[in-house]
Design an enzyme around this catalytic site. Sequence first.
Site, PDB file in Angstrom:
ATOM      1  N   VAL A   1      -0.086   3.789  59.444  1.00 17.24           N
ATOM      2  CA  VAL A   1      -1.251   4.163  60.079  1.00 17.24           C
ATOM      3  C   VAL A   1      -2.265   3.257  59.098  1.00 17.24           C
ATOM      4  O   VAL A   1      -3.482   3.836  59.854  1.00 17.24           O
ATOM      5  CB  VAL A   1      -1.539   5.855  59.996  1.00 17.24           C
ATOM      6  CG1 VAL A   1      -0.641   6.217  60.905  1.00 17.24           C
ATOM      7  CG2 VAL A   1      -1.458   6.352  58.645  1.00 17.24           C
ATOM      8  N   GLU A   2      -2.197   2.601  58.300  1.00 12.34           N
ATOM      9  CA  GLU A   2      -3.313   1.923  57.742  1.00 12.34           C
ATOM     10  C   GLU A   2      -3.110   0.333  57.891  1.00 12.34           C
ATOM     11  O   GLU A   2      -3.455   0.053  58.990  1.00 12.34           O
ATOM     12  CB  GLU A   2      -3.490   2.349  56.239  1.00 12.34           C
ATOM     13  CG  GLU A   2      -3.849   3.840  56.209  1.00 12.34           C
ATOM     14  CD  GLU A   2      -4.160   4.362  55.019  1.00 12.34           C
ATOM     15  OE1 GLU A   2      -4.273   3.733  53.806  1.00 12.34           O
ATOM     16  OE2 GLU A   2      -4.771   5.581  54.589  1.00 12.34           O
TER      17      GLU A   2
END
Lengths: 333, 333
Positions: free
Chosen positions: B126-127
């Site tokens: 998610v980064e």
Amino acid sequence: MKALTASVIVFSTICLTATHAQAEVRNEPIKVIEPYVSESPEKVELGKQLFFDPRLSMSGIISCNTCHNLSYSGTDNLKTSIGHKWQAGPVNSPTVFNSSLQIAQFWDGRALDLKEQAAGPIAANVEMAMPHTLAVDVIQSIPGYRSQVEAVYGTNQVTLDHITDAIAEFEKTLVTPNAPFDRWLQGDDNAITEQQLAGYQLFKQAGCVACHYGEALGGKSFMKMGLVQPYESDSPSQGRYDVTGKEIDRFMFKVPTLRNVAITYPYFHDGAANTLEEATQIMGQLQLGRNFTKDELANLVAFMESLTGERPKISLPLLPPSGENTPRPNPFQ
Amino acid sequence: MKALTASVIVFSTICLTATHAQAEVRNEPIKVIEPYVSESPEKVELGKQLFFDPRLSMSGIISCNTCHNLSYSGTDNLKTSIGHKWQAGPVNSPTVFNSSLQIAQFWDGRALDLKEQAAGPIAANVEMAMPHTLAVDVIQSIPGYRSQVEAVYGTNQVTLDHITDAIAEFEKTLVTPNAPFDRWLQGDDNAITEQQLAGYQLFKQAGCVACHYGEALGGKSFMKMGLVQPYESDSPSQGRYDVTGKEIDRFMFKVPTLRNVAITYPYFHDGAANTLEEATQIMGQLQLGRNFTKDELANLVAFMESLTGERPKISLPLLPPSGENTPRPNPFQ
Ligand code: HEC
Ligand code: HEC
Ligand code: HEC
Ligand code: HEC
Ligand SMILES: [Ca+2]
Ligand SMILES: [Ca+2]
């Protein structure tokens, strides 16, 4: 009296060197880039802050610098840009370095100048997705912006015009002088290699220079992409036809600058060519009906590598804090 | 001989002032921030470049600076961060300013130090969504990085360790000294307002300082969120319980720093509190079982506003150009 005169002369010489790069001594269709000296450093500073400020986007994380990364090439180096909600845009992001040296902005030239241009991406749904009224409200709500607008424009009622005017003034400073090729133009024989010189001679002789000329090696005209042989693209863009609706403008694109082209990959309005070699081969075939040999290609590429200039040294702006009523971003809107 | 001694003394005094801020003259549970002086400016420069380099992400557009914007607050000022493919992360992004002054990194303390921390976001889906081996390949393929790694670490075989070590060294420089409250600690009675002083007295007397103490006003311990009254959150995070699996650690979070808290909105690990006033009211009720009056709240907020320090002045790094074999980004992977 004599001493006074002498020092006046020295002084004005210094002023001259500070504002103008040494002109080229060679008479070529390509000209050196001159540094830009703004008459309003305060406006430049305001424009720089806005260029880096993600609060101009609906999501709160996209700034001009996201797609025109000034740490690197002034582009995002993607095939086509990614904007609000991870939407892919229709075309490749051009570099903002030296964009002021062009007759118009965007691949299809739909904005006349940098000021007109800057309004586009803020509101564009696939870019920053920020309605102009909201963008103005955000800037108006930030005390540190209000005071800068007051100092530069004499009013504390922020308008879109102030925002785009300041960004445009900052962008004018984004020129990249002193490339090896500029130093060669200025008379330094050793600034470029033999191969680069051979590449430049071929660049002129083959006819590249008919389109890629001037300070920016491009940016001065619209030309048909696929002059001799049609260009096939999966991009919806029809070039200037999208602006004028005239058949004659179909697939006419603004000739892009070749300044810093070694680092602005991938190439063409659709970002379809991955390497400079590939782009050059396609240019030869489609624009000139010519198949370059491996050596010729290598020479042309070497020449274009001599066009990488000095990128501006920029201090990271410290953005003024939001005010109590600053609208908060809405990344999923 | 005398002159020599005198100048030696002057010289060492200068050195001292250059490396240490004036210590506090007041004996308080909160200490001034000292500027950090690195022994390896080359390592700091390398780390800075990596911090700003979006080539460390799968998409090619996300850098550490996307979520920890050094132009503003060292965070992205979103409820929870947006990462690769516009995914919303589970928790609020903490500021990287003064993060070196903490005993551990992340809300749940799962990384012991900045070096261990930096490996996380690069690979996190998610980064930046970039497998570590690919991140290392990218850096290894960029000639300008290879030579810097060689100069700093004595080898041109780049490892993940080099990348995270350099980023950590850069992050150590991101302290924000000289806040008005620091100047008050150093003896300047006029550095803060009467209201701010009243707020500080209440901050101590009410017991905030039991958790928010030291240079960073936090970062030194894990405490239960919702000590007196439970905290309700839509975030999946269970704090240190997620790390240790022990019941006693459920909802224990690292006490966040209150340095620059006026600009690191929104607040708490889930970003649920929008304003400092709201966060303070919640702290009073949930941690101390106390309902502050309007005036008390205003005083506490005013005090916390005196904790905004001088953000580091950073020159935008000029990133080294990609090499011929540098893997290209893949934004839709
Ligand atoms: C989401 C990506 C994205 C963002 C954000 C973005 N741009 Fe662009 N920019 C592009 C793309 C793509 C184009 C080309 C569009 C076209 O030609 O139709 C472009 C074109 C331009 C051009 C024209 C350059 C030329 O040579 O024609 C300039 C100048 C420019 N942008 C400046 C800005 C400024 C200033 C901002 C912020 C206010 C900004 N951009 C925000 C992607 C972006
Ligand atoms: C008839 C005009 C014309 C000629 C001749 C021409 N070009 Fe171009 N060039 C263009 C146009 C128009 C584009 C943009 C096309 C597009 O993006 O669809 C372009 C794009 C390029 C690009 C990609 C730049 C970028 O940033 O995407 C390169 C590199 C290039 N030209 C090099 C050359 C070379 C080398 C030659 C000679 C072999 C040449 N060009 C000849 C008009 C021309
Ligand atoms: C997509 C957003 C995003 C990106 C990109 C990102 N971070 Fe973070 N960062 C976060 C979030 C969210 C947290 C909190 C995670 C947690 O505590 O579980 C965090 C936590 C941290 C912390 C811990 C701070 C503290 O007080 O506990 C540091 C230090 C940090 N990041 C540095 C970095 C570095 C260095 C990079 C690049 C290599 C980076 N971050 C990339 C969002 C991001
Ligand atoms: C018992 C320990 C404790 C006490 C007492 C305490 N805090 Fe906290 N504080 C925390 C913890 C733990 C968090 C993080 C909670 C979370 O994010 O879920 C926090 C978060 C905060 C935040 C949000 C910071 C951010 O960046 O998100 C503020 C502001 C704050 N505290 C101020 C105060 C004030 C003012 C007081 C006194 C009225 C106080 N705290 C009392 C432990 C405490
Ligand atoms: Ca390009
Ligand atoms: Ca926060």
